[in-house]
Design a protein around this motif. Sequence first.
Motif, PDB file in Angstrom:
ATOM      1  N   LYS A   1      14.820   4.258  -1.414  1.00 50.43           N
ATOM      2  CA  LYS A   1      13.659   3.604  -0.824  1.00 50.43           C
ATOM      3  C   LYS A   1      12.610   3.298  -1.905  1.00 50.43           C
ATOM      4  N   THR A   2      12.069   2.081  -1.879  1.00 51.60           N
ATOM      5  CA  THR A   2      10.977   1.722  -2.777  1.00 51.60           C
ATOM      6  C   THR A   2       9.676   2.259  -2.199  1.00 51.60           C
ATOM      7  N   VAL A   3       8.947   3.045  -2.997  1.00 48.04           N
ATOM      8  CA  VAL A   3       7.724   3.659  -2.469  1.00 48.04           C
ATOM      9  C   VAL A   3       6.450   3.056  -3.080  1.00 48.04           C
ATOM     10  N   ILE A   4       6.552   2.508  -4.281  1.00 47.70           N
ATOM     11  CA  ILE A   4       5.382   1.937  -4.947  1.00 47.70           C
ATOM     12  C   ILE A   4       5.780   0.670  -5.701  1.00 47.70           C
ATOM     13  N   ILE A   5       4.965  -0.381  -5.597  1.00 43.38           N
ATOM     14  CA  ILE A   5       5.106  -1.568  -6.440  1.00 43.38           C
ATOM     15  C   ILE A   5       3.716  -1.886  -6.994  1.00 43.38           C
TER      16      ILE A   5
ATOM     17  N   TYR B   1      12.845  10.454  -8.469  1.00 43.35           N
ATOM     18  CA  TYR B   1      12.210   9.136  -8.555  1.00 43.35           C
ATOM     19  C   TYR B   1      12.739   8.369  -9.765  1.00 43.35           C
ATOM     20  N   GLN B   2      12.715   7.061  -9.625  1.00 49.15           N
ATOM     21  CA  GLN B   2      13.087   6.162 -10.719  1.00 49.15           C
ATOM     22  C   GLN B   2      11.977   5.139 -10.903  1.00 49.15           C
TER      23      GLN B   2
ATOM     24  N   VAL C   1       2.994  -6.058 -16.858  1.00 48.80           N
ATOM     25  CA  VAL C   1       4.224  -5.391 -16.412  1.00 48.80           C
ATOM     26  C   VAL C   1       4.150  -5.117 -14.915  1.00 48.80           C
ATOM     27  N   GLN C   2       5.198  -5.482 -14.210  1.00 47.01           N
ATOM     28  CA  GLN C   2       5.332  -5.065 -12.808  1.00 47.01           C
ATOM     29  C   GLN C   2       6.281  -3.878 -12.783  1.00 47.01           C
ATOM     30  N   TRP C   3       5.823  -2.780 -12.203  1.00 45.19           N
ATOM     31  CA  TRP C   3       6.662  -1.586 -12.184  1.00 45.19           C
ATOM     32  C   TRP C   3       6.813  -1.042 -10.758  1.00 45.19           C
ATOM     33  N   VAL C   4       7.960  -0.471 -10.544  1.00 45.66           N
ATOM     34  CA  VAL C   4       8.359  -0.031  -9.205  1.00 45.66           C
ATOM     35  C   VAL C   4       8.792   1.434  -9.269  1.00 45.66           C
ATOM     36  N   VAL C   5       8.345   2.212  -8.310  1.00 45.42           N
ATOM     37  CA  VAL C   5       8.808   3.594  -8.179  1.00 45.42           C
ATOM     38  C   VAL C   5       9.746   3.664  -6.982  1.00 45.42           C
TER      39      VAL C   5
END
Length: 208
Positions: A164-168, A132-133, A153-157
């Motif tokens: 694939k983006t899994v969380i925003i 994950y990143q 802060v908007q953060w993305v996993v």
Amino acid sequence: MKVINIKSCLKISAVCFTLTSAGCISLPNSSMSPTPRFYMLSAINKPEVSKKINIKPGLIIGVGPVKLPEFLDRPQMVTKEKQGTLKIDEFDRWGESLDLGLARLVREYLTVMLPGAKLVLYPWGLGVAAKYQVTLEVVQLDSELDRDMSFAVQWVVIDVQNSKTVIIKRSVFHQPIIPQNYSGLAKTLSTACASLSSQIAQTLSTLP
């Protein structure tokens, strides 16, 4: 024998005196230049930081990059005046790039909160198989030294292996600046990063 024109010398001296008096010639004077002060984000002790969260052992998580608004992307510390104007202080500065400092501190917090995982900073090497990143974008950092700080802060996993983006998610913090100076601002931002990291850690622990 060389003849010196006394009148010419007097005229030159008068011109130099006039320019110096008017401020057109700056003479070196080190005592008039303030010494810059540098501040760093540092981990603080909070109950949420010491709380350990279970996660798959050996899971590799990358942190960064962190994106800043353009007006914050500078070495000088930026605060907000009561009139709504920005103050950029030439002699109170971050000891490192703010984006790198934020990424470093979040990684430091996550390392404590997720002891089973391995945390790496962006950019990591090709040989690092991160699962994950976590990328972060600072959308607000308004600081009034005599009042408080607003930090959003908007953060993305991202699932790196599956692209694939899994969380925003978006995290917002409002905290008083204590003490009411630049050192207090660095401390308050460090505290907010602890709360942000706790939210990220809790979310990561729910992923497969």
